[in-house]
Design a protein around this motif. Structure first.
Motif, mmCIF file in Angstrom:
data_model
loop_
_atom_site.group_PDB
_atom_site.id
_atom_site.type_symbol
_atom_site.label_atom_id
_atom_site.label_comp_id
_atom_site.label_asym_id
_atom_site.label_seq_id
_atom_site.Cartn_x
_atom_site.Cartn_y
_atom_site.Cartn_z
ATOM 1 N N MET A 68 55.106 51.744 69.383
ATOM 2 C CA MET A 68 54.079 51.389 68.687
ATOM 3 C C MET A 68 53.399 50.075 69.461
ATOM 4 S SD MET A 68 54.418 52.171 65.024
ATOM 5 C CE MET A 68 56.118 53.548 64.498
ATOM 6 N N VAL A 69 53.520 49.865 69.500
ATOM 7 C CA VAL A 69 53.334 47.641 70.319
ATOM 8 C C VAL A 69 53.318 48.631 71.482
ATOM 9 C CG1 VAL A 69 53.685 46.168 71.437
ATOM 10 C CG2 VAL A 69 54.497 46.546 69.001
ATOM 11 N N TRP A 70 53.414 49.197 72.462
ATOM 12 C CA TRP A 70 52.355 50.123 73.707
ATOM 13 C C TRP A 70 51.787 50.732 73.275
ATOM 14 C CZ3 TRP A 70 51.536 54.290 75.936
ATOM 15 C CH2 TRP A 70 51.196 54.291 77.646
ATOM 16 N N MET A 71 51.259 51.587 72.429
ATOM 17 C CA MET A 71 50.177 52.392 72.271
ATOM 18 C C MET A 71 49.605 51.477 71.762
ATOM 19 S SD MET A 71 51.718 55.621 70.464
ATOM 20 C CE MET A 71 52.874 55.208 69.186
ATOM 21 N N ASN A 72 49.409 50.140 71.180
ATOM 22 C CA ASN A 72 48.422 49.509 70.691
ATOM 23 C C ASN A 72 47.923 48.943 71.567
ATOM 24 O OD1 ASN A 72 48.482 50.152 68.121
ATOM 25 N ND2 ASN A 72 49.411 48.699 67.353
ATOM 26 N N GLU A 73 48.519 48.460 73.294
ATOM 27 C CA GLU A 73 48.281 47.289 73.515
ATOM 28 C C GLU A 73 47.640 48.210 75.061
ATOM 29 O OE1 GLU A 73 51.576 45.075 74.805
ATOM 30 O OE2 GLU A 73 51.360 44.179 73.222
ATOM 31 N N ASN A 74 47.901 49.821 74.693
ATOM 32 C CA ASN A 74 48.063 50.561 76.169
ATOM 33 C C ASN A 74 46.824 51.562 76.343
ATOM 34 O OD1 ASN A 74 49.399 48.962 78.330
ATOM 35 N ND2 ASN A 74 50.489 48.873 76.841
ATOM 36 N N LEU A 75 46.538 52.584 75.176
ATOM 37 C CA LEU A 75 46.269 53.045 74.329
ATOM 38 C C LEU A 75 44.572 53.082 73.778
ATOM 39 C CD1 LEU A 75 48.159 55.954 72.726
ATOM 40 C CD2 LEU A 75 47.692 55.795 75.653
ATOM 41 N N PRO A 76 43.180 53.803 74.918
ATOM 42 C CA PRO A 76 42.205 53.414 74.079
ATOM 43 C C PRO A 76 42.157 53.540 72.657
ATOM 44 C CG PRO A 76 41.907 55.915 75.649
ATOM 45 C CD PRO A 76 43.498 54.839 75.565
ATOM 46 N N ALA A 77 40.950 52.807 72.064
ATOM 47 C CA ALA A 77 40.400 52.646 70.943
ATOM 48 C C ALA A 77 40.470 54.139 70.219
ATOM 49 C CB ALA A 77 39.595 51.293 70.807
ATOM 50 N N GLU A 78 39.486 54.542 71.382
ATOM 51 C CA GLU A 78 39.532 55.562 70.828
ATOM 52 C C GLU A 78 40.518 56.915 70.879
ATOM 53 O OE1 GLU A 78 38.493 56.253 74.637
ATOM 54 O OE2 GLU A 78 38.106 54.276 73.009
ATOM 55 N N ALA A 79 41.661 57.076 70.764
ATOM 56 C CA ALA A 79 43.001 57.446 71.165
ATOM 57 C C ALA A 79 42.817 58.079 69.490
ATOM 58 C CB ALA A 79 43.709 57.524 71.457
ATOM 59 N N GLY A 138 41.557 67.824 68.785
ATOM 60 C CA GLY A 138 41.311 66.512 68.982
ATOM 61 C C GLY A 138 41.757 65.095 69.290
ATOM 62 N N VAL A 139 43.551 66.120 68.749
ATOM 63 C CA VAL A 139 44.804 64.863 70.265
ATOM 64 C C VAL A 139 44.398 64.745 71.631
ATOM 65 C CG1 VAL A 139 46.713 65.084 70.120
ATOM 66 C CG2 VAL A 139 46.019 65.423 68.108
ATOM 67 N N THR A 140 44.949 63.683 71.848
ATOM 68 C CA THR A 140 44.909 63.066 72.962
ATOM 69 C C THR A 140 46.043 62.674 73.413
ATOM 70 O OG1 THR A 140 43.777 60.943 72.490
ATOM 71 C CG2 THR A 140 42.716 62.099 73.019
ATOM 72 N N HIS A 141 47.020 62.483 72.746
ATOM 73 C CA HIS A 141 47.999 61.739 73.149
ATOM 74 C C HIS A 141 49.148 62.074 71.595
ATOM 75 C CE1 HIS A 141 45.917 58.891 74.654
ATOM 76 N NE2 HIS A 141 46.562 58.609 75.756
ATOM 77 N N VAL A 142 50.790 61.802 72.328
ATOM 78 C CA VAL A 142 51.768 62.536 71.194
ATOM 79 C C VAL A 142 52.677 61.480 71.158
ATOM 80 C CG1 VAL A 142 53.784 64.284 70.591
ATOM 81 C CG2 VAL A 142 51.519 65.287 71.564
ATOM 82 N N TYR A 143 53.236 61.604 69.647
ATOM 83 C CA TYR A 143 54.006 59.990 69.866
ATOM 84 C C TYR A 143 55.380 61.068 69.617
ATOM 85 C CZ TYR A 143 57.427 56.863 68.593
ATOM 86 O OH TYR A 143 58.348 56.380 68.183
ATOM 87 N N TRP A 144 56.318 61.131 70.381
ATOM 88 C CA TRP A 144 58.033 61.663 69.345
ATOM 89 C C TRP A 144 58.819 61.001 69.259
ATOM 90 C CZ3 TRP A 144 56.988 67.452 69.816
ATOM 91 C CH2 TRP A 144 58.288 67.963 69.658
ATOM 92 N N ASN A 145 59.003 60.618 68.277
ATOM 93 C CA ASN A 145 60.462 60.289 68.086
ATOM 94 C C ASN A 145 61.256 61.063 67.288
ATOM 95 O OD1 ASN A 145 62.510 58.471 66.869
ATOM 96 N ND2 ASN A 145 61.034 57.576 66.006
ATOM 97 N N ALA A 146 62.268 61.541 68.576
ATOM 98 C CA ALA A 146 63.443 63.013 69.153
ATOM 99 C C ALA A 146 64.716 62.066 67.959
ATOM 100 C CB ALA A 146 63.393 62.519 69.972
ATOM 101 N N SER A 147 64.762 61.297 67.637
ATOM 102 C CA SER A 147 65.818 61.150 66.903
ATOM 103 C C SER A 147 66.202 60.664 65.238
ATOM 104 C CB SER A 147 66.308 59.309 66.793
ATOM 105 O OG SER A 147 65.633 58.525 66.515
ATOM 106 N N GLY A 185 58.488 58.178 74.992
ATOM 107 C CA GLY A 185 58.053 58.639 74.241
ATOM 108 C C GLY A 185 56.866 58.575 73.404
ATOM 109 N N VAL A 186 55.765 58.497 74.544
ATOM 110 C CA VAL A 186 54.158 58.575 74.290
ATOM 111 C C VAL A 186 53.499 59.813 75.661
ATOM 112 C CG1 VAL A 186 52.523 57.749 74.107
ATOM 113 C CG2 VAL A 186 54.367 56.320 72.983
ATOM 114 N N TYR A 187 53.295 60.296 75.108
ATOM 115 C CA TYR A 187 52.593 61.264 75.739
ATOM 116 C C TYR A 187 52.073 61.816 75.720
ATOM 117 C CZ TYR A 187 57.546 62.821 76.049
ATOM 118 O OH TYR A 187 59.113 62.402 75.633
ATOM 119 N N GLU A 188 51.130 61.951 77.252
ATOM 120 C CA GLU A 188 49.273 62.689 76.820
ATOM 121 C C GLU A 188 49.215 64.058 76.863
ATOM 122 O OE1 GLU A 188 48.677 62.417 81.285
ATOM 123 O OE2 GLU A 188 47.388 61.066 81.428
ATOM 124 N N TRP A 189 48.405 64.406 75.829
ATOM 125 C CA TRP A 189 48.190 65.930 74.973
ATOM 126 C C TRP A 189 47.478 67.080 76.307
ATOM 127 C CZ3 TRP A 189 49.537 68.494 71.590
ATOM 128 C CH2 TRP A 189 48.726 69.564 71.052
#
Length: 109
Positions: A19-30, A63-72, A103-107
């Motif tokens: 989540m920290v990585w996504m907040n710091e690296n994905l665009p706000a419109e993701a 409209g999904v741009t990314h997937v966060y997959w928490n496998a465990s 765990g973070v993928y491009e759609w």
């Protein structure tokens, strides 16, 4: 602020690390589809999710741009609650493109 506690949380919880990585690296419109994760309160991006007791909306992937997959956590929720309801995880996997972070993928439409 968010940065004041993120390193402590990240060291013990890979979900928060992503989540920290996504907040710091994905665009706000993701638009991020969370699979196996319900802690959405920290996300800066639009999140589509469902709790273990809810069903994903029929248009969850629109409209999904990314997937966060928490496998465990997905495995735990599936084994105990039958999660995810209303979401075809095999279809989601087919649309997961390049892994950007653990765990973070491009759609891929």
């Amino acid at each position: 602020t968010y940065g004041d506690w993120s390193s402590d949380v990240c060291s013990s919880d890979l979900g928060y690390e992503a989540m920290v990585w996504m907040n710091e690296n994905l665009p706000a419109e993701a638009r991020v589809l969370y699979v196996g994760e319900g802690r959405t309160h920290l996300a800066k991006q639009k999140v589509i999710w469902a709790s273990a007791f809810d069903q994903f909306p029929a248009d969850a992937t629109n409209g999904v741009t990314h997937v966060y997959w928490n496998a465990s956590e997905l495995k735990r929720l599936h084994d105990h609650y039958g999660y995810p309801r209303g979401l075809d995880t095999e279809m989601i996997r087919r649309h997961c493109g390049r892994e950007l972070h653990r765990g973070v993928y491009e759609w891929q439409p």
